[in-house]
Design a protein around this motif. Structure first.
Motif, PDB file in Angstrom:
ATOM      1  N   SER A 209      -5.886   2.098  -1.336  1.00  0.00           N
ATOM      2  CA  SER A 209      -4.758   1.629  -0.529  1.00  0.00           C
ATOM      3  C   SER A 209      -4.061   2.805   0.149  1.00  0.00           C
ATOM      4  N   GLU A 210      -3.186   2.500   1.111  1.00  0.00           N
ATOM      5  CA  GLU A 210      -2.348   3.539   1.689  1.00  0.00           C
ATOM      6  C   GLU A 210      -1.533   4.143   0.549  1.00  0.00           C
ATOM      7  N   PRO A 211      -1.629   5.462   0.347  1.00  0.00           N
ATOM      8  CA  PRO A 211      -1.017   6.065  -0.843  1.00  0.00           C
ATOM      9  C   PRO A 211       0.477   5.825  -0.974  1.00  0.00           C
ATOM     10  N   GLU A 212       1.218   5.870   0.139  1.00  0.00           N
ATOM     11  CA  GLU A 212       2.658   5.676   0.035  1.00  0.00           C
ATOM     12  C   GLU A 212       3.005   4.242  -0.364  1.00  0.00           C
ATOM     13  N   HIS A 213       2.176   3.283   0.046  1.00  0.00           N
ATOM     14  CA  HIS A 213       2.414   1.894  -0.340  1.00  0.00           C
ATOM     15  C   HIS A 213       1.989   1.646  -1.781  1.00  0.00           C
ATOM     16  N   ALA A 214       0.902   2.273  -2.206  1.00  0.00           N
ATOM     17  CA  ALA A 214       0.488   2.171  -3.610  1.00  0.00           C
ATOM     18  C   ALA A 214       1.574   2.740  -4.517  1.00  0.00           C
ATOM     19  N   ASP A 215       2.161   3.843  -4.111  1.00  0.00           N
ATOM     20  CA  ASP A 215       3.220   4.465  -4.911  1.00  0.00           C
ATOM     21  C   ASP A 215       4.436   3.548  -5.035  1.00  0.00           C
ATOM     22  N   ILE A 216       4.780   2.866  -3.950  1.00  0.00           N
ATOM     23  CA  ILE A 216       5.922   1.943  -3.981  1.00  0.00           C
ATOM     24  C   ILE A 216       5.684   0.833  -5.002  1.00  0.00           C
ATOM     25  N   LEU A 217       4.471   0.270  -5.004  1.00  0.00           N
ATOM     26  CA  LEU A 217       4.161  -0.815  -5.930  1.00  0.00           C
ATOM     27  C   LEU A 217       4.163  -0.318  -7.374  1.00  0.00           C
ATOM     28  N   GLU A 355       4.382  -7.661  -3.296  1.00  0.00           N
ATOM     29  CA  GLU A 355       2.975  -7.805  -2.946  1.00  0.00           C
ATOM     30  C   GLU A 355       2.505  -6.597  -2.144  1.00  0.00           C
ATOM     31  N   LEU A 356       1.201  -6.376  -2.183  1.00  0.00           N
ATOM     32  CA  LEU A 356       0.584  -5.328  -1.369  1.00  0.00           C
ATOM     33  C   LEU A 356      -0.602  -5.934  -0.646  1.00  0.00           C
ATOM     34  N   ALA A 357      -0.567  -5.898   0.688  1.00  0.00           N
ATOM     35  CA  ALA A 357      -1.646  -6.486   1.481  1.00  0.00           C
ATOM     36  C   ALA A 357      -2.175  -5.460   2.472  1.00  0.00           C
ATOM     37  N   SER A 358      -3.452  -5.594   2.799  1.00  0.00           N
ATOM     38  CA  SER A 358      -4.055  -4.622   3.716  1.00  0.00           C
ATOM     39  C   SER A 358      -5.151  -5.287   4.526  1.00  0.00           C
ATOM     40  N   ILE A 359      -5.518  -4.624   5.608  1.00  0.00           N
ATOM     41  CA  ILE A 359      -6.615  -5.084   6.456  1.00  0.00           C
ATOM     42  C   ILE A 359      -7.168  -3.877   7.208  1.00  0.00           C
ATOM     43  N   GLY A 360      -8.468  -3.864   7.416  1.00  0.00           N
ATOM     44  CA  GLY A 360      -9.082  -2.803   8.196  1.00  0.00           C
ATOM     45  C   GLY A 360      -9.001  -1.440   7.542  1.00  0.00           C
ATOM     46  N   MET A 361      -8.897  -0.406   8.363  1.00  0.00           N
ATOM     47  CA  MET A 361      -8.913   0.974   7.892  1.00  0.00           C
ATOM     48  C   MET A 361      -7.538   1.448   7.435  1.00  0.00           C
ATOM     49  N   THR A 362      -7.549   2.352   6.461  1.00  0.00           N
ATOM     50  CA  THR A 362      -6.346   3.111   6.149  1.00  0.00           C
ATOM     51  C   THR A 362      -6.229   4.251   7.160  1.00  0.00           C
ATOM     52  N   GLU A 363      -5.097   4.925   7.141  1.00  0.00           N
ATOM     53  CA  GLU A 363      -4.922   6.060   8.050  1.00  0.00           C
ATOM     54  C   GLU A 363      -5.980   7.126   7.788  1.00  0.00           C
ATOM     55  N   ALA A 364      -6.240   7.420   6.506  1.00  0.00           N
ATOM     56  CA  ALA A 364      -7.229   8.444   6.169  1.00  0.00           C
ATOM     57  C   ALA A 364      -8.631   8.041   6.611  1.00  0.00           C
ATOM     58  N   GLN A 365      -8.979   6.779   6.405  1.00  0.00           N
ATOM     59  CA  GLN A 365     -10.303   6.305   6.813  1.00  0.00           C
ATOM     60  C   GLN A 365     -10.480   6.374   8.324  1.00  0.00           C
ATOM     61  N   ALA A 366      -9.438   6.028   9.056  1.00  0.00           N
ATOM     62  CA  ALA A 366      -9.514   6.071  10.521  1.00  0.00           C
ATOM     63  C   ALA A 366      -9.718   7.498  11.021  1.00  0.00           C
ATOM     64  N   LYS A 367      -9.036   8.437  10.403  1.00  0.00           N
ATOM     65  CA  LYS A 367      -9.204   9.838  10.795  1.00  0.00           C
ATOM     66  C   LYS A 367     -10.586  10.350  10.433  1.00  0.00           C
ATOM     67  N   GLU A 368     -11.088   9.952   9.257  1.00  0.00           N
ATOM     68  CA  GLU A 368     -12.427  10.362   8.845  1.00  0.00           C
ATOM     69  C   GLU A 368     -13.489   9.801   9.783  1.00  0.00           C
ATOM     70  N   ALA A 369     -13.206   8.635  10.368  1.00  0.00           N
ATOM     71  CA  ALA A 369     -14.146   8.016  11.300  1.00  0.00           C
ATOM     72  C   ALA A 369     -14.066   8.637  12.696  1.00  0.00           C
ATOM     73  N   GLY A 370     -13.169   9.597  12.879  1.00  0.00           N
ATOM     74  CA  GLY A 370     -13.089  10.307  14.148  1.00  0.00           C
ATOM     75  C   GLY A 370     -12.075   9.778  15.131  1.00  0.00           C
ATOM     76  N   HIS A 371     -11.248   8.822  14.716  1.00  0.00           N
ATOM     77  CA  HIS A 371     -10.248   8.260  15.621  1.00  0.00           C
ATOM     78  C   HIS A 371      -9.021   9.170  15.705  1.00  0.00           C
ATOM     79  N   SER A 372      -8.448   9.245  16.895  1.00  0.00           N
ATOM     80  CA  SER A 372      -7.146   9.872  17.069  1.00  0.00           C
ATOM     81  C   SER A 372      -6.111   8.763  16.916  1.00  0.00           C
ATOM     82  N   VAL A 373      -5.374   8.761  15.800  1.00  0.00           N
ATOM     83  CA  VAL A 373      -4.589   7.581  15.445  1.00  0.00           C
ATOM     84  C   VAL A 373      -3.096   7.834  15.502  1.00  0.00           C
TER      85      VAL A 373
END
Length: 478
Positions: A209-217, A355-373
């Motif tokens: 999960s997004e680390p900051e959101h995981a930490d909140i939960l 609750e914690l919900a997610s969809i698609g890429m995390t910020e880290a995954q998007a950067k690893e995939a080469g996206h400028s996010v």
């Protein structure tokens, strides 16, 4: 005597994917055989989504009695009758069960066979009393709780999601192996009902999960009283006179009355004789292509049993819809293009509070995939509805490219599982960030937070000197 059937579609497994397939095909006038050797409705109805959400609801009611001081409501300690809680859970299951029942599907025209099925050869499936040949076969047998290879576990009584809801007495002190969604949901629920709960995992909770959101939960659960031992390595699990003990490698010993193992799941492929059917498989499940076709071109796999493609009830339903479209609405060849079950927009939710919900890429995954996010944020402590309800923990995070394409999102807070659907609609229909900015959200609602997060993409540009000059120039013409 063995009964012989020759049908259009043979389905093994009456869980989410199998039932959706059977209903769709039968309503289209196709002949269908549906095998189920255990309970109709599969894991979701009987041991998973439905009973866990019923337990969560009971826990919320118990917790609410002691959480009203800020509203001027005198807190009270909940008195829990665990047998009544279990009756509530079973009542919810019973209420939904007719929708998944043998009688309903026979009424739709399906031939329902309540026996375990296996492949006789590449073209035939058999059970104790039947033999079926079909134009197509779908394996939808789901998954089961798996036990990690921890020394002593096999010799120690433990619970899984298949028996935790029917345990005779409420656990006084529940130890949980696994800090994933199941462990967190059940852990918080039993804590709220009066159990002491400790969670043990070799890794930190919610690592995907997004680390900051995981930490909140995790912080919210810890403040409520849930005890985490993460990351921690387990040396030995053993039975004691009063229940169970877990010896950790750091020298500590944890003792409890009950042990719940919630550390992963394994595909249910045992007994299917997949080799006889010419179907490649591994410990991860049945191997399929992007269209869910196995190494036997007549056989498809859907839901958790399809290696790398399952894990969620709604994913199984999605697979069923893809296969129905591919089988009955797409011409040969085109189904290889439009019948793909791959997706980068599968939403997921953890139904704790928050609750914690997610969809698609995390910020880290998007950067690893080469996206400028760009990571777009809006917190609930600035949302009027959340403030009014004094439930302003968490917020919305949207991951987008600099051109506004939405790559993913994460939401932590009250109702996050419902709010993520706004992002799901946008991603499904290729709506960019500006599309979320343009929606009209009723006030005051938590949904405004999604619009506000999207709007933050243009915050700097809106107040820039260039924009101000443009506004000044255009004002001369009005």
């Amino acid at each position: 005597m063995t009964k012989q059937y020759d049908v259009d579609l043979c389905i093994i497994g009456a869980g989410s994917a199998g039932l959706s397939m059977a209903a769709g095909a039968a309503q289209l006038g196709r002949s269908v055989v549906l095998y189920e050797g255990e309970k109709m409705g599969g894991d979701c109805l009987n041991y998973g989504c439905v009973p866990s959400k019923a337990l969560i609801a009971a826990g919320k009611h118990a917790h609410a009695l002691g959480a009203g001081a800020e509203f001027g409501v005198k807190p009270a300690k909940a008195t829990v009758n665990f047998n009544t809680v279990k009756a509530h859970i079973q009542g919810v299951i019973n209420h939904i069960a007719p929708v998944d029942s043998q009688e309903r599907f026979e009424g739709l025209g399906c031939i329902v066979i309540r026996e375990h099925a296996r492949f006789k050869d590449k073209n035939t499936v058999v059970s104790d009393t039947t033999e079926v040949r079909a134009k197509r076969f779908v394996i939808a047998t789901g998954s089961r709780a798996s036990a990690p290879p921890i020394p002593g576990l096999s010799d120690t009584p433990y619970l899984t999601n298949e028996d935790i809801f029917s345990v005779k007495t409420q656990p006084k002190h529940l130890l949980i192996i696994g800090a994933g969604p199941i462990g967190l949901e059940l852990g918080q629920s039993f804590l709220r009902l009066g159990s002491k709960v400790e969670i043990i995992d070799i890794a930190a909770p919610l690592g995907r999960s997004e680390p900051e959101h995981a930490d909140i939960l995790v912080k919210a659960l810890t403040e409520e009283g849930l005890i985490f031992h993460t990351p921690a390595k387990t040396k030995l699990i053993r039975k004691t006179d009063t229940g169970v003990a877990i010896d950790l490698e750091d020298g500590r010993t944890l003792e409890g009355t009950h042990l719940l193992v919630a550390a992963g799941r394994s595909p249910s492929i045992s007994g299917l004789d997949l080799d006889a059917g010419g179907i490649k498989h591994s410990r991860a499940g049945i191997e399929t292509d992007d269209c869910l076709r196995t190494s036997n071109p007549k056989v498809f796999a859907a839901g958790d049993v399809a290696a790398g493609k399952g894990g969620l009830t709604h994913a199984a339903g999605f697979h069923a819809g893809i296969l129905i479209k591919s089988f009955y609405f797409l011409p040969p060849g085109l189904n290889r293009i439009m019948g793909k079950a791959t997706t980068d927009r599968m939403p997921a939710a953890i139904y704790t509070q928050p609750e914690l919900a997610s969809i698609g890429m995390t910020e880290a995954q998007a950067k690893e995939a080469g996206h400028s996010v760009k990571a777009l944020h809006f917190e609930f402590d600035e949302n009027d509805r959340a403030i009014a309800e004094r439930s302003d923990v968490g917020g919305v995070k949207i991951i987008a490219t600099k051109r506004g394409k939405i790559l993913g999102a994460s939401i932590v807070g009250e109702g996050a599982g419902d709010l993520i659907q706004m992002i799901s609609v946008a991603m499904t229909n290729n709506v960019k960030v500006m599309g979320l900015v343009s929606i009209i959200a009723p006030y005051p609602t938590r949904g405004e937070a999604v619009k506000r997060a999207a709007s933050s993409m243009y915050k700097e540009a809106f107040g820039s000197s260039k924009t101000q000059k443009l506004a000044g120039f255009m004002s001369k013409f009005h």
